[in-house]
Design a protein around this motif. Sequence first.
Motif, PDB file in Angstrom:
ATOM      1  N   GLU A 203      28.817  32.150  13.563  1.00 38.58           N
ATOM      2  CA  GLU A 203      29.605  31.235  14.386  1.00 38.58           C
ATOM      3  C   GLU A 203      31.102  31.421  14.199  1.00 38.58           C
ATOM      4  OE1 GLU A 203      29.494  27.116  11.925  1.00 38.58           O
ATOM      5  OE2 GLU A 203      27.582  27.797  12.743  1.00 38.58           O
ATOM      6  N   GLU A 204      31.510  32.067  13.109  1.00 40.70           N
ATOM      7  CA  GLU A 204      32.930  32.343  12.900  1.00 40.70           C
ATOM      8  C   GLU A 204      33.309  33.746  13.358  1.00 40.70           C
ATOM      9  OE1 GLU A 204      35.105  30.136  11.837  1.00 40.70           O
ATOM     10  OE2 GLU A 204      33.561  28.589  11.583  1.00 40.70           O
ATOM     11  N   ALA A 205      32.378  34.478  13.959  1.00 40.46           N
ATOM     12  CA  ALA A 205      32.637  35.856  14.373  1.00 40.46           C
ATOM     13  C   ALA A 205      33.587  35.896  15.573  1.00 40.46           C
ATOM     14  CB  ALA A 205      31.326  36.554  14.728  1.00 40.46           C
ATOM     15  N   PRO A 206      34.465  36.902  15.627  1.00 41.78           N
ATOM     16  CA  PRO A 206      35.341  37.041  16.788  1.00 41.78           C
ATOM     17  C   PRO A 206      34.569  37.564  17.991  1.00 41.78           C
ATOM     18  CG  PRO A 206      35.665  38.893  15.303  1.00 41.78           C
ATOM     19  CD  PRO A 206      34.719  37.941  14.612  1.00 41.78           C
ATOM     20  N   VAL A 207      34.894  37.047  19.166  1.00 42.11           N
ATOM     21  CA  VAL A 207      34.321  37.533  20.418  1.00 42.11           C
ATOM     22  C   VAL A 207      35.462  37.688  21.421  1.00 42.11           C
ATOM     23  CG1 VAL A 207      32.020  36.538  20.112  1.00 42.11           C
ATOM     24  CG2 VAL A 207      33.831  35.169  21.187  1.00 42.11           C
ATOM     25  N   LEU A 208      35.214  38.511  22.429  1.00 45.34           N
ATOM     26  CA  LEU A 208      36.177  38.673  23.512  1.00 45.34           C
ATOM     27  C   LEU A 208      35.723  37.804  24.673  1.00 45.34           C
ATOM     28  CD1 LEU A 208      38.716  40.184  24.457  1.00 45.34           C
ATOM     29  CD2 LEU A 208      37.202  41.964  25.377  1.00 45.34           C
ATOM     30  N   HIS A 209      36.594  36.925  25.122  1.00 41.25           N
ATOM     31  CA  HIS A 209      36.255  35.980  26.185  1.00 41.25           C
ATOM     32  C   HIS A 209      36.971  36.364  27.474  1.00 41.25           C
ATOM     33  CE1 HIS A 209      37.114  31.893  28.204  1.00 41.25           C
ATOM     34  NE2 HIS A 209      35.898  32.267  28.551  1.00 41.25           N
ATOM     35  N   LEU A 210      36.206  36.506  28.550  1.00 39.18           N
ATOM     36  CA  LEU A 210      36.765  36.759  29.878  1.00 39.18           C
ATOM     37  C   LEU A 210      36.563  35.522  30.734  1.00 39.18           C
ATOM     38  CD1 LEU A 210      37.698  38.355  32.424  1.00 39.18           C
ATOM     39  CD2 LEU A 210      35.328  39.137  32.637  1.00 39.18           C
ATOM     40  N   GLU A 211      37.643  35.013  31.294  1.00 40.06           N
ATOM     41  CA  GLU A 211      37.570  33.954  32.300  1.00 40.06           C
ATOM     42  C   GLU A 211      37.961  34.587  33.622  1.00 40.06           C
ATOM     43  OE1 GLU A 211      39.134  29.857  31.513  1.00 40.06           O
ATOM     44  OE2 GLU A 211      40.471  30.355  33.187  1.00 40.06           O
ATOM     45  N   GLN A 212      37.108  34.474  34.635  1.00 45.44           N
ATOM     46  CA  GLN A 212      37.336  35.212  35.872  1.00 45.44           C
ATOM     47  C   GLN A 212      37.017  34.370  37.095  1.00 45.44           C
ATOM     48  OE1 GLN A 212      36.558  39.667  36.801  1.00 45.44           O
ATOM     49  NE2 GLN A 212      34.598  38.671  37.148  1.00 45.44           N
ATOM     50  N   GLN A 213      37.892  34.451  38.096  1.00 47.85           N
ATOM     51  CA  GLN A 213      37.659  33.836  39.393  1.00 47.85           C
ATOM     52  C   GLN A 213      37.557  34.956  40.420  1.00 47.85           C
ATOM     53  OE1 GLN A 213      40.570  30.924  40.491  1.00 47.85           O
ATOM     54  NE2 GLN A 213      39.319  30.036  42.099  1.00 47.85           N
ATOM     55  N   VAL A 214      36.470  34.954  41.187  1.00 50.56           N
ATOM     56  CA  VAL A 214      36.189  36.032  42.133  1.00 50.56           C
ATOM     57  C   VAL A 214      36.363  35.524  43.560  1.00 50.56           C
ATOM     58  CG1 VAL A 214      34.433  37.640  42.972  1.00 50.56           C
ATOM     59  CG2 VAL A 214      34.619  37.161  40.522  1.00 50.56           C
ATOM     60  N   PHE A 215      37.000  36.349  44.399  1.00 54.71           N
ATOM     61  CA  PHE A 215      37.283  35.998  45.787  1.00 54.71           C
ATOM     62  C   PHE A 215      36.640  37.016  46.723  1.00 54.71           C
ATOM     63  CE2 PHE A 215      40.589  34.248  43.177  1.00 54.71           C
ATOM     64  CZ  PHE A 215      40.975  33.056  43.771  1.00 54.71           C
ATOM     65  N   LEU A 216      36.194  36.535  47.884  1.00 56.38           N
ATOM     66  CA  LEU A 216      35.706  37.436  48.913  1.00 56.38           C
ATOM     67  C   LEU A 216      36.884  38.115  49.619  1.00 56.38           C
ATOM     68  CD1 LEU A 216      32.874  35.215  50.466  1.00 56.38           C
ATOM     69  CD2 LEU A 216      32.627  37.086  48.817  1.00 56.38           C
ATOM     70  N   SER A 217      36.566  39.049  50.496  1.00 55.59           N
ATOM     71  CA  SER A 217      37.607  39.817  51.178  1.00 55.59           C
ATOM     72  C   SER A 217      38.487  38.951  52.071  1.00 55.59           C
ATOM     73  CB  SER A 217      36.971  40.937  52.008  1.00 55.59           C
ATOM     74  OG  SER A 217      36.006  40.400  52.913  1.00 55.59           O
ATOM     75  N   ASP A 218      37.997  37.753  52.453  1.00 55.98           N
ATOM     76  CA  ASP A 218      38.803  36.836  53.268  1.00 55.98           C
ATOM     77  C   ASP A 218      39.541  35.808  52.420  1.00 55.98           C
ATOM     78  OD1 ASP A 218      36.657  35.356  52.435  1.00 55.98           O
ATOM     79  OD2 ASP A 218      35.939  34.803  54.432  1.00 55.98           O
ATOM     80  N   ASN A 219      39.635  36.081  51.101  1.00 58.99           N
ATOM     81  CA  ASN A 219      40.377  35.245  50.141  1.00 58.99           C
ATOM     82  C   ASN A 219      39.692  33.927  49.802  1.00 58.99           C
ATOM     83  OD1 ASN A 219      42.531  37.133  49.970  1.00 58.99           O
ATOM     84  ND2 ASN A 219      43.415  36.288  51.859  1.00 58.99           N
ATOM     85  N   VAL A 220      38.438  33.772  50.175  1.00 56.91           N
ATOM     86  CA  VAL A 220      37.695  32.567  49.833  1.00 56.91           C
ATOM     87  C   VAL A 220      37.110  32.710  48.429  1.00 56.91           C
ATOM     88  CG1 VAL A 220      35.670  31.162  50.381  1.00 56.91           C
ATOM     89  CG2 VAL A 220      37.121  32.022  52.227  1.00 56.91           C
ATOM     90  N   PRO A 221      37.382  31.768  47.525  1.00 55.15           N
ATOM     91  CA  PRO A 221      36.803  31.853  46.181  1.00 55.15           C
ATOM     92  C   PRO A 221      35.302  31.626  46.218  1.00 55.15           C
ATOM     93  CG  PRO A 221      37.945  29.770  46.438  1.00 55.15           C
ATOM     94  CD  PRO A 221      38.233  30.567  47.675  1.00 55.15           C
ATOM     95  N   VAL A 222      34.574  32.472  45.517  1.00 51.60           N
ATOM     96  CA  VAL A 222      33.118  32.372  45.542  1.00 51.60           C
ATOM     97  C   VAL A 222      32.538  32.071  44.168  1.00 51.60           C
ATOM     98  CG1 VAL A 222      32.779  34.859  45.209  1.00 51.60           C
ATOM     99  CG2 VAL A 222      30.999  33.527  46.337  1.00 51.60           C
ATOM    100  N   GLU A 223      33.265  32.442  43.097  1.00 52.96           N
ATOM    101  CA  GLU A 223      32.692  32.285  41.753  1.00 52.96           C
ATOM    102  C   GLU A 223      33.777  32.042  40.729  1.00 52.96           C
ATOM    103  OE1 GLU A 223      31.348  34.129  37.783  1.00 52.96           O
ATOM    104  OE2 GLU A 223      32.616  35.142  39.244  1.00 52.96           O
ATOM    105  N   TRP A 224      33.467  31.169  39.786  1.00 51.88           N
ATOM    106  CA  TRP A 224      34.292  31.009  38.583  1.00 51.88           C
ATOM    107  C   TRP A 224      33.356  31.182  37.394  1.00 51.88           C
ATOM    108  CZ3 TRP A 224      34.324  27.448  34.452  1.00 51.88           C
ATOM    109  CH2 TRP A 224      35.412  27.594  33.576  1.00 51.88           C
ATOM    110  N   GLY A 225      33.716  32.087  36.503  1.00 51.34           N
ATOM    111  CA  GLY A 225      32.792  32.390  35.421  1.00 51.34           C
ATOM    112  C   GLY A 225      33.460  32.709  34.107  1.00 51.34           C
ATOM    113  N   ASN A 226      32.606  32.761  33.090  1.00 51.37           N
ATOM    114  CA  ASN A 226      33.029  33.111  31.741  1.00 51.37           C
ATOM    115  C   ASN A 226      32.061  34.140  31.182  1.00 51.37           C
ATOM    116  OD1 ASN A 226      35.186  30.944  30.723  1.00 51.37           O
ATOM    117  ND2 ASN A 226      33.733  29.916  32.056  1.00 51.37           N
TER     118      ASN A 226
END
Length: 243
Positions: A203-226
Motif C-alpha cells: 500500500e506504500e508502493a509508488p504508482v504512476l497515476h494517469l487522469e484523462q479526459q477523452v473527447f470525440l472528433s466534434d469536441n464532445v467529452p465522452v470519458e473521464w478516467g483514471n
Amino acid sequence: MLRKTNSVPLHTQASNYMREKIYNREWDVDEKIPTEFELTDILGMSRGTVKRAIKSLVDEGLLVQIPGRGTFVTRPNITHPSGNCLLSFAESLHSQGIEFETQVLESSIIRADAFLSEKLQVPVNAPVLFLRRVRTVDGEPIMYIENRLSMLVVPGLDKVDFEQESLFKSIERCAGKRIGYSQARYAAKIAGEKRGEILHVGEEAPVLHLEQQVFLSDNVPVEWGNVWLRANRYVVGTVLQRV
C-alpha cells in the motif's frame, strides 16, 4: 471505522481512508477536508493519530495545510503532454506485441454527480457507465483502470464485453464518431490499500497515476478516467492526438 485488531497501524489505516476519499473525488481539488476533531469522531481514534495520518498525506503532496484556514486537497499544478498520436493502453500493448488479459471488476450504470456533470458536459443524474478493469501480463497485474463514460453519447456501450473488446474501438463504434483527442495528466502517487491489493503491491508502493479526459472528433467529452500503473513495470509517454 478502523480495525483495531488489524496488524496495519491505525495511522496507516487513517491515511488509507483519507487517500481513498481523495482518489475517488469524494474530497475534490481545493476542497477543505473535515477538521482533526471531526475526523477523530468519524474514525473513532485519537487526535494524535489523525494528525500523523494527515501529515503523511501532506508529505505525499495530496493535502496542504493553511494556517488559520484548515487542510485542503491540493491542486495538481504540472501537466506534461507529449507525442501526437492518441492510443489506448490496449492498442499500445498490441503495437508492442505484448500479450495481455483484461478482467472486468465492475460494470454498472451510475448517475452523474456535479463533478461528472461538469467533466462529461451532461445533466446531473444523467446515466454514466462506471467501468473498473485490471489488465495483466503473464498473470501479473500491470494496470488498474477506472472509466466513467457518458451513456448519452455512447448508447449501448454497457452491452460491450470489455474483456474481449478495447474501450476506444467500442466508443467509436457506439458513438459512430472518431475519438479526437485527450487531455491527460500524469503524477507519481502512493498506491493505497485498495489499489495496492488490486495491483499486488504494498500500500506504500509508488504508482504512476494517469487522469484523462477523452473527447470525440466534434469536441464532445465522452470519458473521464483514471489509470493506475505499476511503477516497476510500466514506462509511459503521454500521447494526445489521434491519427
